[in-house]
Write a protein that holds these residues in place. Structure first.
Motif, PDB file in Angstrom:
ATOM      1  N   PRO A   1       0.817  -1.224   0.000  1.00 46.64           N
ATOM      2  CA  PRO A   1       0.000   0.000   0.000  1.00 46.64           C
ATOM      3  C   PRO A   1       0.850   1.272   0.000  1.00 46.64           C
ATOM      4  N   LEU A   2       1.974   1.245   0.716  1.00 47.52           N
ATOM      5  CA  LEU A   2       2.853   2.420   0.748  1.00 47.52           C
ATOM      6  C   LEU A   2       3.414   2.716  -0.637  1.00 47.52           C
ATOM      7  N   VAL A   3       3.889   1.676  -1.324  1.00 46.94           N
ATOM      8  CA  VAL A   3       4.491   1.865  -2.647  1.00 46.94           C
ATOM      9  C   VAL A   3       3.437   2.301  -3.653  1.00 46.94           C
ATOM     10  N   THR A   4       2.259   1.694  -3.591  1.00 49.33           N
ATOM     11  CA  THR A   4       1.177   2.049  -4.523  1.00 49.33           C
ATOM     12  C   THR A   4       0.740   3.494  -4.326  1.00 49.33           C
ATOM     13  N   GLY A   5       0.602   3.905  -3.073  1.00 50.43           N
ATOM     14  CA  GLY A   5       0.200   5.280  -2.811  1.00 50.43           C
ATOM     15  C   GLY A   5       1.274   6.300  -3.130  1.00 50.43           C
ATOM     16  N   MET A   6       2.537   5.862  -3.107  1.00 48.34           N
ATOM     17  CA  MET A   6       3.654   6.780  -3.358  1.00 48.34           C
ATOM     18  C   MET A   6       3.591   7.375  -4.764  1.00 48.34           C
ATOM     19  N   LEU A   7       3.163   6.605  -5.750  1.00 46.53           N
ATOM     20  CA  LEU A   7       3.198   7.055  -7.144  1.00 46.53           C
ATOM     21  C   LEU A   7       2.292   8.267  -7.395  1.00 46.53           C
ATOM     22  N   PRO A   8       0.977   8.196  -7.084  1.00 46.92           N
ATOM     23  CA  PRO A   8       0.165   9.410  -7.279  1.00 46.92           C
ATOM     24  C   PRO A   8       0.570  10.552  -6.365  1.00 46.92           C
ATOM     25  N   GLY A   9       1.057  10.218  -5.156  1.00 43.21           N
ATOM     26  CA  GLY A   9       1.516  11.268  -4.252  1.00 43.21           C
ATOM     27  C   GLY A   9       2.699  12.031  -4.825  1.00 43.21           C
ATOM     28  N   SER A  10       3.616  11.317  -5.476  1.00 42.89           N
ATOM     29  CA  SER A  10       4.779  11.961  -6.087  1.00 42.89           C
ATOM     30  C   SER A  10       4.356  12.898  -7.214  1.00 42.89           C
TER      31      SER A  10
ATOM     32  N   PHE B   1      -5.251   3.013   4.803  1.00 41.72           N
ATOM     33  CA  PHE B   1      -4.367   3.853   5.601  1.00 41.72           C
ATOM     34  C   PHE B   1      -2.932   3.795   5.057  1.00 41.72           C
ATOM     35  N   GLY B   2      -2.513   2.623   4.595  1.00 37.39           N
ATOM     36  CA  GLY B   2      -1.197   2.500   3.980  1.00 37.39           C
ATOM     37  C   GLY B   2      -1.106   3.275   2.676  1.00 37.39           C
ATOM     38  N   LEU B   3      -2.181   3.225   1.882  1.00 35.76           N
ATOM     39  CA  LEU B   3      -2.211   3.979   0.628  1.00 35.76           C
ATOM     40  C   LEU B   3      -2.113   5.474   0.902  1.00 35.76           C
ATOM     41  N   GLY B   4      -2.852   5.937   1.910  1.00 33.65           N
ATOM     42  CA  GLY B   4      -2.796   7.355   2.260  1.00 33.65           C
ATOM     43  C   GLY B   4      -1.414   7.765   2.746  1.00 33.65           C
ATOM     44  N   ALA B   5      -0.806   6.907   3.583  1.00 31.25           N
ATOM     45  CA  ALA B   5       0.546   7.217   4.084  1.00 31.25           C
ATOM     46  C   ALA B   5       1.553   7.232   2.941  1.00 31.25           C
ATOM     47  N   GLY B   6       1.423   6.287   2.008  1.00 31.27           N
ATOM     48  CA  GLY B   6       2.324   6.259   0.854  1.00 31.27           C
ATOM     49  C   GLY B   6       2.176   7.500  -0.006  1.00 31.27           C
ATOM     50  N   ALA B   7       0.930   7.965  -0.168  1.00 28.50           N
ATOM     51  CA  ALA B   7       0.695   9.176  -0.963  1.00 28.50           C
ATOM     52  C   ALA B   7       1.342  10.389  -0.298  1.00 28.50           C
ATOM     53  N   VAL B   8       1.230  10.476   1.023  1.00 23.85           N
ATOM     54  CA  VAL B   8       1.868  11.596   1.744  1.00 23.85           C
ATOM     55  C   VAL B   8       3.388  11.514   1.621  1.00 23.85           C
ATOM     56  N   CYS B   9       3.944  10.292   1.740  1.00 23.13           N
ATOM     57  CA  CYS B   9       5.400  10.113   1.597  1.00 23.13           C
ATOM     58  C   CYS B   9       5.865  10.542   0.206  1.00 23.13           C
TER      59      CYS B   9
ATOM     60  N   GLY C   1      11.145  10.427   4.785  1.00 26.56           N
ATOM     61  CA  GLY C   1      11.314   9.718   6.046  1.00 26.56           C
ATOM     62  C   GLY C   1      10.455  10.285   7.164  1.00 26.56           C
ATOM     63  N   ALA C   2      10.106  11.577   7.091  1.00 22.67           N
ATOM     64  CA  ALA C   2       9.314  12.195   8.155  1.00 22.67           C
ATOM     65  C   ALA C   2       7.907  11.600   8.235  1.00 22.67           C
ATOM     66  N   PRO C   3       7.103  11.645   7.150  1.00 18.57           N
ATOM     67  CA  PRO C   3       5.767  11.023   7.246  1.00 18.57           C
ATOM     68  C   PRO C   3       5.824   9.515   7.413  1.00 18.57           C
ATOM     69  N   LEU C   4       6.851   8.868   6.870  1.00 16.20           N
ATOM     70  CA  LEU C   4       6.976   7.427   7.039  1.00 16.20           C
ATOM     71  C   LEU C   4       7.226   7.085   8.511  1.00 16.20           C
ATOM     72  N   GLY C   5       8.033   7.899   9.193  1.00 17.80           N
ATOM     73  CA  GLY C   5       8.273   7.686  10.612  1.00 17.80           C
ATOM     74  C   GLY C   5       7.003   7.844  11.428  1.00 17.80           C
ATOM     75  N   ILE C   6       6.163   8.826  11.067  1.00 15.60           N
ATOM     76  CA  ILE C   6       4.881   9.011  11.752  1.00 15.60           C
ATOM     77  C   ILE C   6       3.997   7.781  11.565  1.00 15.60           C
ATOM     78  N   TYR C   7       3.943   7.288  10.336  1.00 20.38           N
ATOM     79  CA  TYR C   7       3.098   6.118  10.042  1.00 20.38           C
ATOM     80  C   TYR C   7       3.554   4.898  10.833  1.00 20.38           C
ATOM     81  N   VAL C   8       4.851   4.676  10.890  1.00 18.59           N
ATOM     82  CA  VAL C   8       5.391   3.527  11.622  1.00 18.59           C
ATOM     83  C   VAL C   8       5.042   3.626  13.107  1.00 18.59           C
ATOM     84  N   LEU C   9       5.170   4.833  13.670  1.00 18.79           N
ATOM     85  CA  LEU C   9       4.859   5.010  15.088  1.00 18.79           C
ATOM     86  C   LEU C   9       3.365   4.825  15.358  1.00 18.79           C
TER      87      LEU C   9
END
Length: 243
Positions: free
Chosen positions: A72-81, A127-135, A146-154
């Motif tokens: 989900p993180l990788v999938t969301g990363m593409l449109p977010g970028s 939620f993973g898709l949303g976090a990936g889009a923000v990243c 790394g900042a939004p990814l750290g928030i998601y992990v926590l």
């Protein structure tokens, strides 16, 4: 020769932190690299090194990586970028930096409350898709995913090994995407590749030591390190914005 030594030293220091926590390698290395390189060259050298360093970490933590956490993180990363690139064309960088700085500050304040700090995101792909889009948005606009990814992990309250496995796999995909786009734009030169090769030895040595140290980090210590990283990221973004 000085540039080769500094690049190797910078990525060794970053590798120790990244190997132990799975995050923060480039943030530690970049200020050291800019002592001998221009900011743009430091970014390009770090992009090349990030491909190898993230692959090395993904291999080191392969037993703990859960693909269901990563896709989900990788999938969301593409449109977010893509969105980040479009917004960057119309919004000043300092405005985006301040917005992300405020986001980090709000999260850090939330962690000061014992009740709010226990909040956990549900284990659901949206939620993973949303976090990936923000990243992806943050990476393509202010180069600090790394900042939004750290928030998601926590917020997911993963144990250290699971968190490092997920983050390292995500960074492999993000680093490969960035490197291919930069290469397609003809941004790399032979001298930058040579500098990256020098940094490779330092990166692998630092990460090997970092992975060893990371095995002795407890969950609470790991959480505190991530919070410190987020506080530093917020400070860096604020300083960049006001300057």
């Amino acid at each position: 020769m000085l540039a080769y030594v500094v690049v190797a030293l910078g990525w060794m220091c970053g590798g120790i932190v990244g190997g132990a926590t799975g995050i923060g390698t480039a943030m530690i290395a970049m200020p050291i690299l800019t002592l001998v390189l221009s900011p743009s060259d430091a970014v390009l050298v770090s992009s090349l090194l990030a491909v190898v360093s993230s692959t090395h970490l993904a291999w080191a933590y392969r037993r703990f990586a859960v693909w269901a956490d990563v896709w989900p993180l990788v999938t969301g990363m593409l449109p977010g970028s893509l969105l980040g690139v479009m917004v960057l064309k119309v919004a000043p960088v300092y405005v985006l930096e301040l917005m992300i700085c405020v986001m980090l500050a709000c999260f850090l304040l939330m962690q000061c409350s014992s009740r709010l700090s226990r909040f956990s995101l549900p284990d659901a792909p949206p939620f993973g898709l949303g976090a990936g889009a923000v990243c992806g948005f943050v990476q393509s606009s202010v180069v600090m995913s790394g900042a939004p990814l750290g928030i998601y992990v926590l917020l997911r309250h993963w144990d250290p090994d699971r968190a490092r496995g997920a983050m390292s796999l995500f960074y492999v995909c993000a680093a490969m995407c960035a490197m291919l786009l930069q290469a397609a734009s003809g941004l790399y030169s032979a001298s930058l590749v040579k500098l990256a090769l020098a940094g490779l030895a330092g990166s692998l040595a630092g990460q090997t030591l970092g992975v060893f140290l990371g095995r002795h980090l407890g969950s609470e210590t790991f959480r505190r390190i991530l919070l410190v990283f987020l506080a530093v990221a917020a400070a860096v973004l604020f300083c960049r914005a006001v300057s």
